[in-house]
Write a protein that holds these residues in place. Sequence first.
Motif, PDB file in Angstrom:
ATOM      1  N   SER A  40       0.805  -1.221   0.000  1.00  0.00           N
ATOM      2  CA  SER A  40       0.000   0.000   0.000  1.00  0.00           C
ATOM      3  C   SER A  40       0.845   1.282   0.000  1.00  0.00           C
ATOM      4  N   THR A  41       2.160   1.161   0.134  1.00  0.00           N
ATOM      5  CA  THR A  41       3.007   2.357   0.122  1.00  0.00           C
ATOM      6  C   THR A  41       3.170   2.859  -1.307  1.00  0.00           C
ATOM      7  N   PRO A  42       3.419   4.159  -1.472  1.00  0.00           N
ATOM      8  CA  PRO A  42       3.625   4.690  -2.832  1.00  0.00           C
ATOM      9  C   PRO A  42       4.804   4.008  -3.518  1.00  0.00           C
ATOM     10  N   CYS A  43       4.851   4.120  -4.810  1.00  0.00           N
ATOM     11  CA  CYS A  43       5.828   3.382  -5.611  1.00  0.00           C
ATOM     12  C   CYS A  43       7.279   3.772  -5.369  1.00  0.00           C
ATOM     13  N   CYS A  44       7.536   4.985  -5.027  1.00  0.00           N
ATOM     14  CA  CYS A  44       8.914   5.449  -5.043  1.00  0.00           C
ATOM     15  C   CYS A  44       9.574   5.588  -3.678  1.00  0.00           C
ATOM     16  N   THR A  45       8.826   5.666  -2.616  1.00  0.00           N
ATOM     17  CA  THR A  45       9.439   5.863  -1.300  1.00  0.00           C
ATOM     18  C   THR A  45       8.905   4.827  -0.320  1.00  0.00           C
ATOM     19  N   THR A  46       9.721   4.542   0.669  1.00  0.00           N
ATOM     20  CA  THR A  46       9.320   3.651   1.752  1.00  0.00           C
ATOM     21  C   THR A  46       9.177   4.494   3.017  1.00  0.00           C
ATOM     22  N   PRO A  47       8.517   3.960   4.054  1.00  0.00           N
ATOM     23  CA  PRO A  47       8.419   4.725   5.302  1.00  0.00           C
ATOM     24  C   PRO A  47       9.790   5.072   5.883  1.00  0.00           C
ATOM     25  N   GLY A  48      10.775   4.192   5.685  1.00  0.00           N
ATOM     26  CA  GLY A  48      12.118   4.486   6.167  1.00  0.00           C
ATOM     27  C   GLY A  48      12.715   5.704   5.477  1.00  0.00           C
ATOM     28  N   GLU A  49      12.524   5.792   4.178  1.00  0.00           N
ATOM     29  CA  GLU A  49      13.035   6.945   3.439  1.00  0.00           C
ATOM     30  C   GLU A  49      12.277   8.218   3.795  1.00  0.00           C
ATOM     31  N   ASP A  50      10.977   8.086   4.069  1.00  0.00           N
ATOM     32  CA  ASP A  50      10.176   9.252   4.443  1.00  0.00           C
ATOM     33  C   ASP A  50      10.600   9.832   5.786  1.00  0.00           C
ATOM     34  N   HIS A  51      11.014   8.984   6.708  1.00  0.00           N
ATOM     35  CA  HIS A  51      11.361   9.428   8.057  1.00  0.00           C
ATOM     36  C   HIS A  51      12.864   9.629   8.265  1.00  0.00           C
ATOM     37  N   ALA A  52      13.650   9.502   7.227  1.00  0.00           N
ATOM     38  CA  ALA A  52      15.102   9.656   7.363  1.00  0.00           C
ATOM     39  C   ALA A  52      15.478  11.062   7.827  1.00  0.00           C
ATOM     40  N   GLY A  53      14.707  12.058   7.446  1.00  0.00           N
ATOM     41  CA  GLY A  53      14.982  13.427   7.879  1.00  0.00           C
ATOM     42  C   GLY A  53      14.854  13.588   9.386  1.00  0.00           C
ATOM     43  N   MET A  54      13.909  12.883   9.984  1.00  0.00           N
ATOM     44  CA  MET A  54      13.764  12.939  11.442  1.00  0.00           C
ATOM     45  C   MET A  54      14.981  12.330  12.120  1.00  0.00           C
ATOM     46  N   VAL A  55      15.519  11.271  11.548  1.00  0.00           N
ATOM     47  CA  VAL A  55      16.711  10.629  12.116  1.00  0.00           C
ATOM     48  C   VAL A  55      17.916  11.548  11.981  1.00  0.00           C
ATOM     49  N   VAL A  56      18.034  12.234  10.848  1.00  0.00           N
ATOM     50  CA  VAL A  56      19.140  13.188  10.670  1.00  0.00           C
ATOM     51  C   VAL A  56      19.011  14.317  11.683  1.00  0.00           C
ATOM     52  N   PHE A  57      17.805  14.819  11.896  1.00  0.00           N
ATOM     53  CA  PHE A  57      17.587  15.877  12.886  1.00  0.00           C
ATOM     54  C   PHE A  57      17.982  15.406  14.284  1.00  0.00           C
ATOM     55  N   ALA A  58      17.578  14.189  14.647  1.00  0.00           N
ATOM     56  CA  ALA A  58      17.962  13.635  15.952  1.00  0.00           C
ATOM     57  C   ALA A  58      19.479  13.500  16.053  1.00  0.00           C
ATOM     58  N   GLY A  59      20.125  13.083  14.973  1.00  0.00           N
ATOM     59  CA  GLY A  59      21.579  12.967  14.969  1.00  0.00           C
ATOM     60  C   GLY A  59      22.261  14.313  15.153  1.00  0.00           C
ATOM     61  N   LEU A  60      21.714  15.350  14.530  1.00  0.00           N
ATOM     62  CA  LEU A  60      22.286  16.687  14.699  1.00  0.00           C
ATOM     63  C   LEU A  60      22.093  17.206  16.125  1.00  0.00           C
ATOM     64  N   LEU A  61      20.954  16.884  16.735  1.00  0.00           N
ATOM     65  CA  LEU A  61      20.749  17.253  18.141  1.00  0.00           C
ATOM     66  C   LEU A  61      21.758  16.544  19.046  1.00  0.00           C
ATOM     67  N   VAL A  62      21.998  15.277  18.777  1.00  0.00           N
ATOM     68  CA  VAL A  62      22.977  14.519  19.567  1.00  0.00           C
ATOM     69  C   VAL A  62      24.371  15.111  19.384  1.00  0.00           C
ATOM     70  N   LEU A  63      24.706  15.503  18.170  1.00  0.00           N
ATOM     71  CA  LEU A  63      26.006  16.137  17.929  1.00  0.00           C
ATOM     72  C   LEU A  63      26.116  17.486  18.644  1.00  0.00           C
ATOM     73  N   ALA A  64      25.016  18.222  18.728  1.00  0.00           N
ATOM     74  CA  ALA A  64      25.039  19.502  19.441  1.00  0.00           C
ATOM     75  C   ALA A  64      25.261  19.289  20.937  1.00  0.00           C
ATOM     76  N   VAL A  65      24.633  18.264  21.503  1.00  0.00           N
ATOM     77  CA  VAL A  65      24.842  17.957  22.922  1.00  0.00           C
ATOM     78  C   VAL A  65      26.290  17.523  23.153  1.00  0.00           C
ATOM     79  N   ALA A  66      26.840  16.747  22.239  1.00  0.00           N
ATOM     80  CA  ALA A  66      28.242  16.331  22.353  1.00  0.00           C
ATOM     81  C   ALA A  66      29.172  17.534  22.281  1.00  0.00           C
ATOM     82  N   ALA A  67      28.884  18.477  21.406  1.00  0.00           N
ATOM     83  CA  ALA A  67      29.705  19.687  21.303  1.00  0.00           C
ATOM     84  C   ALA A  67      29.637  20.504  22.588  1.00  0.00           C
ATOM     85  N   TRP A  68      28.478  20.537  23.215  1.00  0.00           N
ATOM     86  CA  TRP A  68      28.324  21.228  24.499  1.00  0.00           C
ATOM     87  C   TRP A  68      29.236  20.591  25.551  1.00  0.00           C
ATOM     88  N   GLY A  69      29.241  19.273  25.617  1.00  0.00           N
ATOM     89  CA  GLY A  69      30.086  18.581  26.592  1.00  0.00           C
ATOM     90  C   GLY A  69      31.565  18.839  26.371  1.00  0.00           C
TER      91      GLY A  69
END
Length: 137
Positions: A40-69
């Motif tokens: 039932s998913t569209p032909c070109c994207t999967t849910p993983g590809e759709d949510h990859a931006g959220m994972v990148v955002f979380a990764g950038l937040l983690v990197l910001a916390v690491a930079a603070w430390g």
Amino acid sequence: MRSLRVLMMVLAGGQALLGVALVTNSVAVATAIWGDGDASTPCCTTPGEDHAGMVVFAGLLVLAVAAWGVTAALKFPTRHRNLRVSAFAYGWTALPFSWAFFQVIPLLGFAWLVPAVLAIVRPNQPESHAWFNHRPL
């Protein structure tokens, strides 16, 4: 205070590795969390590809916390009073990472819990108060 500084560097290094892993493997992490999809998913994207931006955002937040430390730990020789509070707050932000690591590898979660708790306790000890309250002439 050298031990607290090293402890913060170790925690920040672990967080930096996690942040880089999240940013560089965002599609794989998102696919592991949200799945591949079905017919039932569209032909070109999967849910993983759709949510990859959220994972990148979380990764950038983690990197910001690491930079603070890392930044706070590198400024310890200045003995500024607010650095003790910053180290205490950083310890509290490092604590939830033990739960995240426990979900992936339980042994790593327990291993992360000990330094995170120490990062909370060490800034509140009397020698820490005395060291950060010292005023050079």
